[in-house]
Design an enzyme around this catalytic site. Sequence first.
Site, PDB file in Angstrom:
ATOM      1  N   ASP A 292       0.949  -1.184  -0.037  1.00 39.21           N
ATOM      2  CA  ASP A 292       0.124  -0.111   0.004  1.00 39.21           C
ATOM      3  C   ASP A 292       1.059   1.159   0.089  1.00 39.21           C
ATOM      4  O   ASP A 292       0.733   2.037   0.703  1.00 39.21           O
ATOM      5  CB  ASP A 292      -0.972  -0.109   1.052  1.00 39.21           C
ATOM      6  CG  ASP A 292      -1.897  -1.229   1.188  1.00 39.21           C
ATOM      7  OD1 ASP A 292      -1.754  -2.080   0.160  1.00 39.21           O
ATOM      8  OD2 ASP A 292      -2.836  -1.118   2.005  1.00 39.21           O
TER       9      ASP A 292
ATOM     10  N   TYR B 146       1.519  -7.648  -3.887  1.00 40.35           N
ATOM     11  CA  TYR B 146       1.272  -8.815  -2.986  1.00 40.35           C
ATOM     12  C   TYR B 146       0.195  -9.679  -3.147  1.00 40.35           C
ATOM     13  O   TYR B 146      -0.070 -10.599  -2.591  1.00 40.35           O
ATOM     14  CB  TYR B 146       1.396  -8.031  -1.684  1.00 40.35           C
ATOM     15  CG  TYR B 146       0.100  -7.070  -1.510  1.00 40.35           C
ATOM     16  CD1 TYR B 146      -1.173  -7.464  -1.086  1.00 40.35           C
ATOM     17  CD2 TYR B 146       0.606  -5.549  -1.231  1.00 40.35           C
ATOM     18  CE1 TYR B 146      -1.999  -6.440  -0.963  1.00 40.35           C
ATOM     19  CE2 TYR B 146      -0.481  -4.591  -1.026  1.00 40.35           C
ATOM     20  CZ  TYR B 146      -1.647  -5.052  -0.865  1.00 40.35           C
ATOM     21  OH  TYR B 146      -2.717  -4.269  -0.845  1.00 40.35           O
TER      22      TYR B 146
HETATM   23  C1  GDL Z   1      -4.195  -4.544   2.648  1.00 39.82           C
HETATM   24  C2  GDL Z   1      -3.360  -4.308   3.499  1.00 39.82           C
HETATM   25  C3  GDL Z   1      -3.870  -4.338   4.875  1.00 39.82           C
HETATM   26  C4  GDL Z   1      -5.081  -4.578   5.239  1.00 39.82           C
HETATM   27  C5  GDL Z   1      -5.907  -5.089   4.215  1.00 39.82           C
HETATM   28  C6  GDL Z   1      -7.475  -5.358   4.256  1.00 39.82           C
HETATM   29  C7  GDL Z   1      -1.946  -6.382   2.712  1.00 39.82           C
HETATM   30  C8  GDL Z   1      -0.812  -6.803   2.335  1.00 39.82           C
HETATM   31  N1  GDL Z   1      -2.179  -4.790   3.332  1.00 39.82           N
HETATM   32  O1  GDL Z   1      -3.990  -4.542   1.346  1.00 39.82           O
HETATM   33  O2  GDL Z   1      -3.150  -3.925   5.792  1.00 39.82           O
HETATM   34  O3  GDL Z   1      -5.456  -4.733   6.312  1.00 39.82           O
HETATM   35  O4  GDL Z   1      -5.604  -4.769   2.887  1.00 39.82           O
HETATM   36  O5  GDL Z   1      -7.947  -4.114   4.146  1.00 39.82           O
HETATM   37  O6  GDL Z   1      -2.908  -6.897   2.857  1.00 39.82           O
END
Ligand code: GDL
Length: 666
Positions: A123, A167
């Site tokens: 993010d 990711y």
């Molecule tokens: C995401 C964020 C996480 C968040 C999730 C759900 C990852 C690697 N990063 O993208 O911090 O809680 O979505 O909203 O998942």
Amino acid sequence: MSKKSKMFLSGVVEGFYGRPWTMSQRKELFRREQKWGLNAYLYAPKDDYKHRMYWRDLYSLEEAEQLMTLISAAKERNVEFIYALSPGLDITFSNPKEVAALKRKLTQVCAFGCRSFALLFDDIETEMCVSDKEAFSSFAEAQVSVTNEVFLHLDEPHTFLFCPTDYCAAFCSPSVPLSAYLKTVGEKLHAGIDVLWTGPKVVSQDISVASIDEVSAVLRRPPVIWDNIHANDYDPQRLFLGPFKNRPAELIPKLRGVLTNPNCEFEPNFVAIHTLATWCRSSYAQKDVPMDGDDGSDYNPHDALQLALTDWLVEFSRANQPDGSGARGSKRDEEEPMQTDGYEPGPKDNPLYTAEPLTLADLTLLAELFYLPYEHGPTALVMLQELHWLRSDRESEKGEEWRRRAEKFDDMCGAVVQMFNRLSNVPNRVILYDLYNYICDIKSGVTMAKAYVKTLGGRTPHPALALSDDPEPWGFRGALSGEFQRMLPSHGIRDLFRSPPATRVYTIRPCTPTDQPEVMKIFKEMQTETQQNVELVGDRLVEGHVTPTQSCGLILDDASGVCGYVFALSDAKTAMTKAQYPETMLQDFPSVMALQIHSKVPDHNAAKRLILQVLSALRDSGSKGVFSEFRSNDRRMFDFLKTLNVFQVLKVEGLPTHVRMMGTKL
Ligand code: GDL
């Protein structure tokens, strides 16, 4: 692949946005993890200042003490404490002072007794600053170089995790196997570092074995799943109490681990973590994982949920106040709840109120009402279907069957209200308060539905339930956001309970000259406005004036015929009548692609497959990059492509007015 033998990591990542858990909640988590056979905890609360926003700042003495206590609490419970930093908001990768700051911070945490670490780059903005662009050939290079350096500085910790910016598969361009970003990570990230991966999407409905084989090949190591299936930080009305699901246990030997990033509220995660633990004990588990009561049987989400709920039910009857009185492990464990003052009613007084105890059926209902992100629980589904049937066009035939089903619906609503009442009276107020907003919400939603069905049946509902012209605020729910949503044309189309459209079968095949009329029909039909008078190179391909490069003319068919096409030409210049676009652009993107997918095709995957197939043929033809042109008033396809994450919008100087470009390197 890394040669070190490593234990399968299983447990929790505190990785959500919003209020981080408290130290005592984390200690309670370690206790539960140990009890259920899980072995890891990744400390990564997004809104913890010193984890992300002020990642450079060292911990104060007081904070240090708290972290040390936490780290030893994990150790005592045999839980591996993995400390993560998220420096990606503002780090300059090429500045040695920044790398020194990273090392200093992690060295401090190492002094607290922590031996496992992670660097997270999820993010964040992907555009590098000027000095990073000068120092590194790509964003992946920058991240990998800094991560490797920190890893070596810490003396190659046994566990060191890296969360890539791409990711999940949806973030990879043009696809997982072809992602330049992942390729660099796979090739250059030190073999002792493991990579986090959320699956096909941020919140993945399923994670298949094939998808893990695919990403492992590029990463050159099995990933650690960061599972967002129970995360609820993106929607304040949702909570997930369903079982860990749609991850076949066959994945276990193919993964380095699974960490669930669950609901922000600590207590309701009992189910998420308990069912994950059951999954980890399935017959596919590595035999070095401690397995309390392992029977080697395969994982069944329904049974896992029942096991979890049975254990959770016991917790509800433990007296526990939010001030910590009655909390597990506290000295006041035996203290009476505050309300009880020894009052005895006289023979003619009102009897004392005695709360009905919560039942397993109540908890099952609760879990089914707040199930999973892509699925309602069975009871919720039946309630929605029944309401759907009851309100549908049956004005004239409200006969016996309608009344019978209306009554059944009424009973189901009653069960929700009863569950609410019993829950509100449980001795464990700490669990209750974590659930409170959600159960109030569902209770009033259901109460309104109940009143509505009564009105449909021609009966006046109880005045408190009546749908009045001048309702109390709970009669118009959802606040401003609710109003916005109700005004959008898409309101309701994504309702989970609606049965998915009957699966359509798409075929991708080479285009033949006989397709020309159908292709032109789609081309014309899909123009959103009258065509601007601009010449596009791609039009010449569509109109058949220029023949596509071999294997670069494909048609998408559904049951009723042609519903999409893609044409590409390896050397766009051969289709140009004049120097139409800047030479600098054509050097990077020498090929052109024209495409159209009919708006009736709801399946983005079909379109993506079609496009990827042509991209792959273009690459085989030796092309380095491809562009696609759009009239500036023709937004539909442009916007659609943006959602596919295959092309990027190109900023090209000197473009004719009314032309916009997208492109991708090959
Ligand atoms: C995401 C964020 C996480 C968040 C999730 C759900 C990852 C690697 N990063 O993208 O911090 O809680 O979505 O909203 O998942």
